[in-house]
Design a protein around this motif. Sequence first.
Motif, mmCIF file in Angstrom:
data_model
loop_
_atom_site.group_PDB
_atom_site.id
_atom_site.type_symbol
_atom_site.label_atom_id
_atom_site.label_comp_id
_atom_site.label_asym_id
_atom_site.label_seq_id
_atom_site.Cartn_x
_atom_site.Cartn_y
_atom_site.Cartn_z
ATOM 1 N N LEU A 167 6.198 2.410 0.927
ATOM 2 C CA LEU A 167 7.074 1.998 2.016
ATOM 3 C C LEU A 167 7.785 3.215 2.591
ATOM 4 N N PHE A 168 8.401 3.035 3.729
ATOM 5 C CA PHE A 168 9.260 4.075 4.293
ATOM 6 C C PHE A 168 10.557 4.100 3.492
ATOM 7 N N VAL A 169 10.919 5.278 2.971
ATOM 8 C CA VAL A 169 12.114 5.398 2.132
ATOM 9 C C VAL A 169 13.187 6.274 2.761
ATOM 10 N N GLY A 170 12.912 6.826 3.958
ATOM 11 C CA GLY A 170 13.922 7.596 4.665
ATOM 12 C C GLY A 170 14.390 8.816 3.907
ATOM 13 N N SER A 171 15.681 9.056 3.986
ATOM 14 C CA SER A 171 16.261 10.278 3.446
ATOM 15 C C SER A 171 16.235 10.360 1.923
#
Length: 338
Positions: free
Chosen positions: A78-82
């Motif tokens: 998944l997209f986990v960002g920072s």
Amino acid sequence: MPLTCPSRRLTLKLAASSLAAPALLPVARMPAPLAPPASVNQAIARFAALAPATSHCLVQVDAPTTPWTAAYKPDQQLFVGSAVKTFILAQFLRDAEAGREGLSESQLCEVSDALRSPGSPVLLALSGKTPYRSVLETMITHSDNTATDIALTRVGPERVRALIAEAGLVQTRIPSSTRKLFSYLAGADYGVDLGWDAMDRMARGDTLGLTPRTQVINAQESMLSSATEMVNWYRQSLSGKFFRLPATLNEYKRIHAMADAISRTVPPGILAFGKGGSIDWEGFHCLCFSGQMLVGQVPVTFCFTLNWTGEVSSEARAESFVSAMADVLRKVVSAIRA
């Protein structure tokens, strides 16, 4: 502050951090894991219900004689960002430890429009010189993207990717810089940095004549991982595996220990640290928090991530995300202490 453009909104920011836990027992020596307590499974089910198709979580309890795990789709990328900024910090400290090209945390670096990036609550309007130590602290404590690009440019994204590969993480991706990520999502060709003037114009509603990309999860510029890999990373990095000197590990822990958002998720009196992130872009949203807490002498390593689409922003959904995650961690603490 979010970067707002007509029909689009972009934010990457911090989710948490606090105090670090001690080294873990080698995985090979751990007994066979037990089944997780029913109360923890129920709490995880409530968390997963926030986004059943696009969420993941994993809790790894490394009790010396009775280890156990609880999870929901932990291998889903998944997209986990920072949350990926932990890898940048680790590689910077490794390079400083080795004295690579004279690098040190006390060395001064330039803060200017050359590397200024949206999502910079500390350095957005500041210019001048500051020690790299302050840049690293700002990157983790406030998830400042200008600080991130300063640190990432200094060590080089390929060296950070090499560390990720060394850790055995095959689903984890970092961007070449946060500004290249924003440029790519805005519609620029891969590898193009539109520069600060363009970022500033976008913040004032200028589309720059580009067609924005809606695929935040992509193979070019993104911030991706699985719960399994984020938990594996923290279990390895907190054991000191990637640092030669105890002082370097202590600094890695100290910097991760500076944010106060941890108090919203970890029960009072529990030592913990972590890093997270979020994004809002063209109807795509993410909230993530990954880290470790110490319950007595038991390390508990975890990752929680939600991805979703629609009108509800990450800011609007943060309370339900934090509440569900905090409930899981409370149940874990109660189970360990029972």
